[in-house]
Motif scaffolding. Structure first.
Motif, mmCIF file in Angstrom:
data_model
loop_
_atom_site.group_PDB
_atom_site.id
_atom_site.type_symbol
_atom_site.label_atom_id
_atom_site.label_comp_id
_atom_site.label_asym_id
_atom_site.label_seq_id
_atom_site.Cartn_x
_atom_site.Cartn_y
_atom_site.Cartn_z
ATOM 1 N N SER A 302 0.818 -1.048 -0.001
ATOM 2 C CA SER A 302 -0.096 0.025 0.052
ATOM 3 C C SER A 302 0.861 1.240 0.010
ATOM 4 O O SER A 302 2.000 1.171 0.286
ATOM 5 C CB SER A 302 -0.996 -0.059 1.299
ATOM 6 N N PRO A 303 0.404 2.464 -0.601
ATOM 7 C CA PRO A 303 1.155 3.614 -0.530
ATOM 8 C C PRO A 303 1.711 3.963 0.967
ATOM 9 O O PRO A 303 2.945 4.545 1.036
ATOM 10 C CB PRO A 303 0.336 4.560 -0.905
ATOM 11 N N ALA A 304 0.906 3.812 1.831
ATOM 12 C CA ALA A 304 1.388 4.067 3.188
ATOM 13 C C ALA A 304 2.605 3.206 3.459
ATOM 14 O O ALA A 304 3.684 3.742 4.404
ATOM 15 C CB ALA A 304 0.217 3.904 4.418
ATOM 16 N N MET A 305 2.381 1.874 3.325
ATOM 17 C CA MET A 305 3.410 1.100 3.600
ATOM 18 C C MET A 305 4.807 1.409 2.976
ATOM 19 O O MET A 305 5.678 1.159 3.529
ATOM 20 C CB MET A 305 3.165 -0.304 3.481
ATOM 21 N N ALA A 306 4.541 1.517 1.621
ATOM 22 C CA ALA A 306 5.742 1.914 0.779
ATOM 23 C C ALA A 306 6.612 3.098 1.434
ATOM 24 O O ALA A 306 7.786 3.056 1.196
ATOM 25 C CB ALA A 306 5.407 1.765 -0.536
ATOM 26 N N HIS A 307 5.743 4.341 1.739
ATOM 27 C CA HIS A 307 6.289 5.334 2.306
ATOM 28 C C HIS A 307 6.938 5.011 3.640
ATOM 29 O O HIS A 307 8.181 5.655 3.978
ATOM 30 C CB HIS A 307 5.258 6.379 2.659
ATOM 31 N N ALA A 308 6.372 4.260 4.586
ATOM 32 C CA ALA A 308 7.112 3.968 5.539
ATOM 33 C C ALA A 308 8.417 3.242 5.370
ATOM 34 O O ALA A 308 9.341 3.453 6.195
ATOM 35 C CB ALA A 308 6.037 3.022 6.562
ATOM 36 N N MET A 309 8.578 2.193 4.465
ATOM 37 C CA MET A 309 9.577 1.651 4.216
ATOM 38 C C MET A 309 10.731 2.565 3.710
ATOM 39 O O MET A 309 11.963 2.094 4.106
ATOM 40 C CB MET A 309 9.424 0.312 3.703
ATOM 41 N N GLY A 310 10.141 3.249 2.623
ATOM 42 C CA GLY A 310 11.231 4.289 2.202
ATOM 43 C C GLY A 310 11.763 5.215 3.431
ATOM 44 O O GLY A 310 12.994 5.515 3.422
#
Length: 495
Positions: A302-310
């Motif tokens: 999800s966009p939120a998860m991808a942002h968090a990992m970044g």
């Protein structure tokens, strides 16, 4: 005005204390000698004046006795029989001067030779206002000082006078002798007082020399050795100076204990930072590795998860950089092991500027280099790190379009490297602490990328430059900020 960094300077050998001059201008010894000499002078002059006055009074008393005899001889019979040479005899009836003569010489065993007084001198005698038997000292024109007395009988007055030339000559000789004696006494008092004062203040001067030696020790950081003590001969509690010396030694004991405790605390803190930083490297490396592994699967997140990992990957990179900086500072604090060798500074500046241009294409980069190569006694890798940190500081804390110039010069056996930008500048209240650790100039300088600064870049600059036995400083105002580092030159540039 350049502001020196607070980073500790390399240890320096204590400077030898300046030679003690016990009678230098403004010293206690000099004041004591001057005051003793002044006191002796006052006493000597006072005693001389008392002696001279007493001698004068005694001789005046004797003169008055001789004057009384002269009057008796004058009234007992006419003429100068039995009178001293130089005696003046005059008679006056009312306002009229009957006679006024002075005994000039004795012509024979029985006769005398007298001369008539000048009219002016006679008028001065007639003007003397004395009661019968009273005496006074007057100055007669052409004849000098005379002691005169008057014997009155109705309107008739007999006046007698004796010259004071012998008394004046004797008093002049006495005053000259007293003046010479006073000068000798004062000179002797100065010599004796000087010896006594120098001997008496010698322990105090040795105490001052000890204090000077201690004040020249590098006490700002590191282990402090060589703190001297006051000699046991100067710590006798019986004397005032001995009590001061004893208290001074006690103070030095406390200072040495405090410095030893501070050094031990610094060593523990540096060791803790080094150990903690070292231990953090492995978990941070693991976090970065796992974060990088998720890149291939972020499209399915999800966009939120991808942002968090970044963000996890970005912050782990920043933490790794911070840990490396802390490790470097800990090594520098514990005694930098630099590989000092003749190094081409021009090449390092060219490479560092080229790297900065690639990392910040939106800035305008320029160089000002001498025609000949500049060689410094430096660690090539660490000097490159210093230049990289200064240029990164200019790149990340100034807006796009800022002009950044790097210049190299050699003056006085030192290589000077300056990094100048026309950005917004650093506020004056921050310039004094800009080289301290974890100092951030977010208020004045624009940080356009990379998140918040760690505040260690300029601290590393100051520590590395100090390890090179150089200095780092900053001079900033709106529109112009200049960072300057100076390190020893080597080879043909060391002139």
């Amino acid at each position: 005005m350049s502001i020196s960094p607070p980073a500790p300077l390399p240890p320096q050998a204590p400077q030898p204390p300046a030679a003690v001059r016990p009678l230098a201008k403004g010293t206690l010894g000099r004041r004591l000698v001057v005051r003793v000499a002044a006191l002796v002078a006052i006493v000597a002059v006072g005693l001389g004046a008392v002696v001279a006055l007493a001698a004068y009074n005694i001789q005046i008393g004797q003169m008055d006795s001789r004057l009384d005899g002269a009057v008796r001889r004058m009234t007992g019979g006419p003429g100068f029989g039995g009178q001293e040479i130089g005696t003046i005899l005059a008679s006056q009836d009312g306002e009229t001067i009957i006679s006024a003569s002075i005994l000039v010489d004795r012509a024979s065993n029985s006769g005398v030779r007298a001369a008539t007084l000048s009219d002016e001198a006679a008028q001065q005698l007639a003007a003397v206002q004395l009661g019968s038997g009273e005496k006074a000292t007057i100055h007669l024109t052409d004849y000098g000082l005379y002691r005169v007395t008057v014997q009155s009988s109705g309107s008739f007055r007999a006046i007698a006078g004796i010259s004071l030339s012998q008394l004046t000559s004797a008093m002049t000789s006495l005053v000259i002798f007293e003046a010479l004696l006073t000068g000798v006494v004062i000179a002797a008092a100065v010599v004796v007082a000087r010896g006594v004062v120098v001997t008496s203040l010698a322990p105090l001067n040795r105490l001052a020399a000890t204090a000077t030696a201690v004040s020249n020790l590098p006490l700002e950081s590191g282990e402090v050795e060589g703190i001297v003590r006051v000699s046991p001969n100067d710590t006798d509690p019986v004397s005032e100076v001995g009590r001061v010396g004893l208290a001074f030694n006690h103070m030095l004991d406390n200072v040495e204990g405090a410095l030893a405790a501070r050094h031990a605390s610094e060593v523990k803190l540096r060791q803790f930072v080094a150990d903690a930083s070292h231990e953090l490297r492995n978990p941070l490396a693991a976090i970065r590795g796992y974060a990088e592994l998720t890149r291939r699967e972020r499209a399915d997140m999800s966009p939120a998860m991808a942002h968090a990992m970044g963000r996890i990957e970005s912050e782990s990179d920043r933490m790794s950089s911070l840990v490396e900086d802390l490790l470097l500072l800990a090594r520098l604090d514990s005694g930098p092991a630099l590989d000092l060798a003749p190094t081409d500074v021009t090449e390092i500046v060219l490479n560092a500027t080229s790297d900065a241009r690639a990392a910040g294409p939106d800035h305008r980069w320029s160089l000002s280099l001498p025609d000949e190569p500049v060689v410094a006694l430096a660690d090539r890798y660490r000097l490159h790190q210093v230049l990289a940190n200064l240029l990164a500081n200019a790149r990340t804390h100034t807006p796009p379009g800022t002009q950044v110039q790097t210049a190299v010069a050699v003056t006085g056996g030192m290589v000077t490297i300056t990094v100048t930008d026309d950005g917004p500048g650093i506020p004056p209240e921050l310039q004094a602490s800009v080289f301290e650790r974890f100092t951030r100039a977010e208020v004045s300088r624009v940080r356009k990328q990379g998140g918040p600064s760690t505040g260690l870049g300029l601290a590393i600059v100051a520590a590395v430059v100090a390890a090179h036995h150089g200095t780092a400083s900053v001079n900033s105002r709106p529109g112009r900020t200049v960072f300057t580092i100076r390190i020893p030159a080597a080879g043909p540039t060391a002139f």
